[in-house]
Write a protein that holds these residues in place. Structure first.
Motif: not given
Length: 332
Positions: A143-153
């Protein structure tokens, strides 16, 4: 100088001594300094954002999401801006898993978005955790737009559902980790590996016959090629066509389309594909169209990408043809 100011100055000095040097160009935003005790925030280092392999990975993931959600009329352009509220992730998970999640359709409020994310991520984690995935994402980080977390997912979903895409290998990024310890901000630069080798990424699932064949028994490869050439020519000969080389003669998709028509016993209208493709895009169109015909015939979506067949990737071409061979070897 009064005691309060003196204390602030002392604190600032202590921070400057204790915090390791940040990379040039890294901005610590005001909200990053408002961390609770022992909390941490992770930010992508700006130099990694410009890394060409990382940019390639983002493009592959965006193209994949858009192709999966085409029927939903969803177009993703930016992973941070388009994935943080849970809407795209919900639709993507539902499409891949065939499961409908019990969530509100559109939510504007932050609370509603986080509730949706919570439901989606619980379903994702429940699916992935038993397969040994380390969960590198959370409701707050997405939700805080952390790109690394989004890409991992997204990489985890693509690999788990064996998406017909080729993820760039060995993509690593550097992230700045900001922690608060005893009131002091501490920063560190950490390397995160987003993808490894294709073989290792696929190794989470079954390695198929062609991985084993090409790695351990290249001598048997010619036997397989000969069997496949005999099979395809048995059908293509009906149109006075003949294949002598598997790598190159299927790369423009024309023979693949014609072969599907012969195997399924229908005429493929010429306006559906390019009989004499002139560029890469037209060849990819042909191979992708042949893949659609395969799925129409009840075959699974090929593991290969159309681009890989066009790029003369032997393993990809063999996989596609072997799939046809196992399904149609007894057809006349």
């Amino acid at each position: 100088m009064d005691a309060d100011k003196m204390s602030d100055l002392h604190e600032e000095g202590k921070n400057a001594i204790n915090a390791p040097m940040l990379p040039i160009g890294t901005d610590i935003h005001p909200e990053d300094t408002l961390l609770e005790e022992n909390a941490e925030r992770i930010m992508l280092d700006p130099t990694s954002r410009e890394n060409l392999k990382f940019k390639d990975l983002l493009k592959v993931l965006i193209d994949w999401i858009n192709s999966e959600l085409e029927e939903e009329r969803i177009i993703v352009k930016d992973l941070e801006e388009d994935c943080y509220d849970g809407q795209v992730l919900q639709k993507l998970f539902e499409k891949l898993s065939g499961r409908k999640l019990n969530v509100a359709e559109v939510t504007q409020s932050e609370i509603g978005q986080k509730q949706k994310l919570q439901t989606v991520l619980e379903a994702v984690n429940e699916l992935l955790r038993p397969h040994g995935w380390t969960i590198e994402w959370s409701v707050d980080s997405i939700h805080s737009k952390n790109l690394v977390a989004i890409v991992y997912l997204l990489v985890a979903l693509a690999m788990h559902f064996q998406a017909p895409i080729r993820l760039p290998e060995h993509v690593s990024v550097q992230v700045v980790v900001v922690k608060k310890r005893e009131g002091i901000l501490q920063t560190a630069l950490v390397t995160k590996e987003l993808t490894s080798t294709t073989e290792m990424m696929l190794g989470r699932f079954e390695r198929d016959a062609f991985d084993t064949l090409l790695d351990h028994a290249p001598d048997k490869l010619n036997v397989v090629k000969t069997s496949l050439i005999t099979f395809v020519n048995k059908h293509l000969n009906k149109l006075n066509l003949e294949v002598t080389e598997l790598e190159s003669q299927f790369a423009d998709g024309v023979y693949l389309v014609l072969l599907m028509g012969l195997l399924e016993d229908y005429f493929v209208p010429l306006y559906n594909f390019f009989l004499t493709p002139e560029n890469f895009e037209q060849k990819v169109h042909n191979v992708a169209f042949a893949f659609e015909l395969m799925q129409d015939g009840g075959l699974k979506k090929p593991k290969a990408r159309p681009e890989d067949v066009v790029n003369l990737n032997l393993k990809s071409t063999l996989r596609v043809l072997y799939n046809l061979f196992t399904n149609y070897k007894n057809s006349e």
